[in-house]
Design a protein around this motif. Structure first.
Motif, mmCIF file in Angstrom:
data_model
loop_
_atom_site.group_PDB
_atom_site.id
_atom_site.type_symbol
_atom_site.label_atom_id
_atom_site.label_comp_id
_atom_site.label_asym_id
_atom_site.label_seq_id
_atom_site.Cartn_x
_atom_site.Cartn_y
_atom_site.Cartn_z
ATOM 1 N N ILE A 137 0.818 -1.218 0.000
ATOM 2 C CA ILE A 137 0.000 0.000 0.000
ATOM 3 C C ILE A 137 0.855 1.273 0.000
ATOM 4 C CG2 ILE A 137 -1.923 -1.110 1.210
ATOM 5 C CD1 ILE A 137 -1.176 0.732 3.599
ATOM 6 N N ARG A 147 -8.666 0.562 -2.803
ATOM 7 C CA ARG A 147 -7.788 -0.601 -2.921
ATOM 8 C C ARG A 147 -8.279 -1.759 -2.059
ATOM 9 N NH1 ARG A 147 -2.505 0.377 -5.071
ATOM 10 N NH2 ARG A 147 -1.958 -1.727 -4.488
ATOM 11 N N PHE A 148 -8.862 -1.434 -0.913
ATOM 12 C CA PHE A 148 -9.297 -2.476 0.016
ATOM 13 C C PHE A 148 -10.748 -2.907 -0.209
ATOM 14 C CE2 PHE A 148 -5.669 -0.813 2.307
ATOM 15 C CZ PHE A 148 -5.116 -1.949 2.875
ATOM 16 N N PHE A 149 -11.617 -1.945 -0.501
ATOM 17 C CA PHE A 149 -13.051 -2.243 -0.499
ATOM 18 C C PHE A 149 -13.711 -2.166 -1.870
ATOM 19 C CE2 PHE A 149 -12.053 -0.736 3.763
ATOM 20 C CZ PHE A 149 -12.569 -1.773 4.520
ATOM 21 N N PRO A 206 -4.619 -5.639 -0.708
ATOM 22 C CA PRO A 206 -4.225 -4.422 -1.434
ATOM 23 C C PRO A 206 -2.994 -4.634 -2.313
ATOM 24 C CG PRO A 206 -3.548 -4.285 0.857
ATOM 25 C CD PRO A 206 -4.373 -5.535 0.728
ATOM 26 N N PHE A 251 -19.309 -9.549 -1.622
ATOM 27 C CA PHE A 251 -18.368 -8.557 -1.095
ATOM 28 C C PHE A 251 -17.157 -9.221 -0.450
ATOM 29 C CE2 PHE A 251 -16.964 -6.385 2.817
ATOM 30 C CZ PHE A 251 -16.380 -5.277 2.236
ATOM 31 N N THR A 252 -16.003 -8.645 -0.689
ATOM 32 C CA THR A 252 -14.812 -9.107 0.011
ATOM 33 C C THR A 252 -13.864 -7.929 0.235
ATOM 34 O OG1 THR A 252 -12.960 -10.633 -0.063
ATOM 35 C CG2 THR A 252 -13.694 -9.770 -2.160
ATOM 36 N N VAL A 253 -13.149 -7.936 1.349
ATOM 37 C CA VAL A 253 -12.093 -6.948 1.552
ATOM 38 C C VAL A 253 -10.868 -7.505 0.845
ATOM 39 C CG1 VAL A 253 -10.738 -5.634 3.215
ATOM 40 C CG2 VAL A 253 -13.042 -6.350 3.805
ATOM 41 N N ARG A 254 -10.297 -6.685 -0.053
ATOM 42 C CA ARG A 254 -9.261 -7.225 -0.926
ATOM 43 C C ARG A 254 -7.875 -7.101 -0.363
ATOM 44 N NH1 ARG A 254 -11.248 -3.553 -5.633
ATOM 45 N NH2 ARG A 254 -13.375 -4.328 -5.793
ATOM 46 N N MET A 281 -16.958 -6.911 -7.008
ATOM 47 C CA MET A 281 -18.108 -6.047 -7.210
ATOM 48 C C MET A 281 -17.966 -5.046 -8.350
ATOM 49 S SD MET A 281 -19.815 -5.384 -3.651
ATOM 50 C CE MET A 281 -20.676 -4.187 -4.598
ATOM 51 N N ASP A 282 -16.760 -4.690 -8.728
ATOM 52 C CA ASP A 282 -16.613 -3.665 -9.745
ATOM 53 C C ASP A 282 -16.821 -4.192 -11.151
ATOM 54 O OD1 ASP A 282 -16.305 -1.731 -7.991
ATOM 55 O OD2 ASP A 282 -14.153 -1.471 -8.194
ATOM 56 N N TYR A 311 -27.071 -4.286 2.540
ATOM 57 C CA TYR A 311 -26.866 -3.988 1.125
ATOM 58 C C TYR A 311 -25.946 -5.008 0.448
ATOM 59 C CZ TYR A 311 -25.036 -1.670 -3.021
ATOM 60 O OH TYR A 311 -24.631 -1.384 -4.297
ATOM 61 N N LEU A 312 -24.916 -5.455 1.178
ATOM 62 C CA LEU A 312 -23.900 -6.303 0.554
ATOM 63 C C LEU A 312 -24.235 -7.783 0.585
ATOM 64 C CD1 LEU A 312 -20.749 -4.464 1.912
ATOM 65 C CD2 LEU A 312 -21.575 -4.480 -0.423
ATOM 66 N N ARG A 363 -2.748 -6.904 -4.543
ATOM 67 C CA ARG A 363 -3.196 -7.273 -5.882
ATOM 68 C C ARG A 363 -3.789 -6.053 -6.572
ATOM 69 N NH1 ARG A 363 -5.728 -11.974 -3.598
ATOM 70 N NH2 ARG A 363 -4.054 -13.465 -3.297
ATOM 71 N N ASN A 364 -3.350 -5.829 -7.780
ATOM 72 C CA ASN A 364 -3.857 -4.687 -8.530
ATOM 73 C C ASN A 364 -5.137 -5.024 -9.258
ATOM 74 O OD1 ASN A 364 -2.132 -2.507 -8.038
ATOM 75 N ND2 ASN A 364 -0.526 -3.561 -9.170
ATOM 76 N N LEU A 369 -22.593 7.486 3.267
ATOM 77 C CA LEU A 369 -23.401 7.264 4.471
ATOM 78 C C LEU A 369 -22.802 8.000 5.670
ATOM 79 C CD1 LEU A 369 -24.247 3.442 4.185
ATOM 80 C CD2 LEU A 369 -25.801 5.377 3.869
ATOM 81 N N ARG A 400 -17.311 0.986 -5.335
ATOM 82 C CA ARG A 400 -18.707 1.187 -4.933
ATOM 83 C C ARG A 400 -18.857 1.214 -3.413
ATOM 84 N NH1 ARG A 400 -23.480 -2.667 -6.961
ATOM 85 N NH2 ARG A 400 -21.923 -3.128 -8.540
ATOM 86 N N MET A 423 -24.734 -1.557 5.557
ATOM 87 C CA MET A 423 -23.777 -2.179 4.655
ATOM 88 C C MET A 423 -23.988 -3.687 4.605
ATOM 89 S SD MET A 423 -22.117 0.138 3.267
ATOM 90 C CE MET A 423 -20.474 0.391 2.754
#
Lengths: 156, 187
Positions: free
Chosen positions: A37, A127-129, B177, B172-175, B185-186, B166-167, B179-180, A140, A132, B163
């Motif tokens: 990071i 980068r983490f989430f 960082p 959903f996953t916390v990635r 979700m995108d 909604y998710l 990995r580029n 929020l 969206r 959240m």
């Protein structure tokens, strides 16, 4: 800060005593993540440094102090969302705002957006989430900060 | 030129390199813009470098030592109100700016922390850290700090619940960082 240092030192010491190989593996993973990071973090800090040069603290105080009513809230929310000011600068600044006649509610909006909304740190959060989710969390939080401000207005 | 930059793996550091050059030129030419921005940068950099390495040492140790079942049981998806209590307590004991919380959120996620508690963690971290609260009380008074805390608490718990709702079922996953590129979700 000091507490974090002491906890880390103790944890590291205990871990080394328990298992050196495992400790090394953990440190390697931590380092890898840090390096992962680092570029994004540096970019964020550079943008913030330039932004803070263009809009110094004095400008912020002047803006917030000169505007009361809805405009004051809007400016407080916008600057709080964008600015990245560490706590030890933000609270003296907020105290200064109170002294120069800004209401508690506006200060609450400023402080809360400052803490919860981070426009300049969005690249890092994405980068983490993902885009969206990061935008949604910030959106929020922005609305939440306005609610906190309104409640402070009623009770303070 | 572009290929050379990519080959050296410098792409991500391009802005940092340009900024470094700007600082150097500003110092030589006495250009105020570069000098002022540089002063700010070193102040922020000092703040970051003082606590982030500690944070990552802790994260690495948590990664190798903390058993997943433990985290899942206490703050996992089905952990309820006690899970919320634990995650807020954890966040309150920390220090540093919000960007330091993202890597912790990632490691908690990997260890089985639930979606709701991930976002409650971010909310509590940003608004309820004890070192920060002492500062707030000192400068803005007990009444203000207490009320602000009281009103912020339901706000970020609400955000956590929203959240989670909604998710749900959106993958959903916390990635990681490191990995580029985008994933999940995108797409």
């Amino acid at each position: 800060m000091l507490v974090l240092g002491i906890i880390t030192a103790l944890a590291l010491f205990a871990s080394l005593l328990a298992d050196r190989g495992r400790t090394a593996a953990g440190l390697r993973r931590g380092l890898k993540m840090f390096l992962g990071i680092l570029p994004t973090l540096l970019n964020v800090l550079i943008l913030v440094s330039i932004a803070l040069y263009l809009f110094p603290k004095e400008t912020l105080v002047a803006w917030l102090g000169a505007n009361s009513g809805p405009a004051g809230y809007a400016i407080a929310a916008a600057t709080g969302s964008i600015a990245l000011i560490p706590g030890f600068v933000a609270f003296p600044l907020a105290a200064l705002l109170l002294k120069s006649g800004v209401g508690y509610a506006v200060v609450a909006v400023f402080i809360t957006t400052l803490m919860m909304v981070g426009v300049l740190t969005l690249p890092l959060e994405i980068r983490f989430f993902g885009r969206r989710v990061a935008l949604l969390r910030n959106g929020l939080s922005f609305i939440g900060a306005l609610i906190v401000g309104a409640l402070i207005k009623v009770f303070m | 030129m572009r290929k050379l930059v990519e080959k050296l793996g410098l792409g991500e550091y391009l802005l940092a390199i340009a900024f470094g050059l700007l600082l150097l030129v500003s110092r030589l030419a006495g250009w105020d813009f570069g000098l002022g921005a540089g002063r700010n940068f070193w102040a922020y950099f000092a703040e970051m470098i003082a606590f982030l390495p500690l944070m990552f040492v802790l994260i690495g140790l948590i990664d190798v030592w903390l058993p997943k079942e433990n985290v899942e049981r206490h703050i996992g998806p089905g952990s309820g109100i006690t899970g919320t209590f634990w995650i807020i307590l954890l966040a309150m004991l920390q220090a540093g700016p919000l960007y330091g919380a993202f890597p912790v959120a990632y490691i908690l996620w990997r260890k089985g922390c639930g979606v709701r508690n991930i976002f409650i963690y971010l909310g509590a971290f940003s608004t309820l850290k004890i070192p920060m609260l002492t500062f707030e009380i000192g400068f803005l008074g007990l009444k203000f700090s207490l009320l602000r805390t009281l009103f912020t608490l339901p706000v970020f718990i609400g955000i956590g619940c929203a959240m989670e709702w909604y998710l749900k079922g959106r993958g959903f996953t916390v990635r990681d960082p490191r990995r580029n590129g985008s994933s999940g979700m995108d797409q």
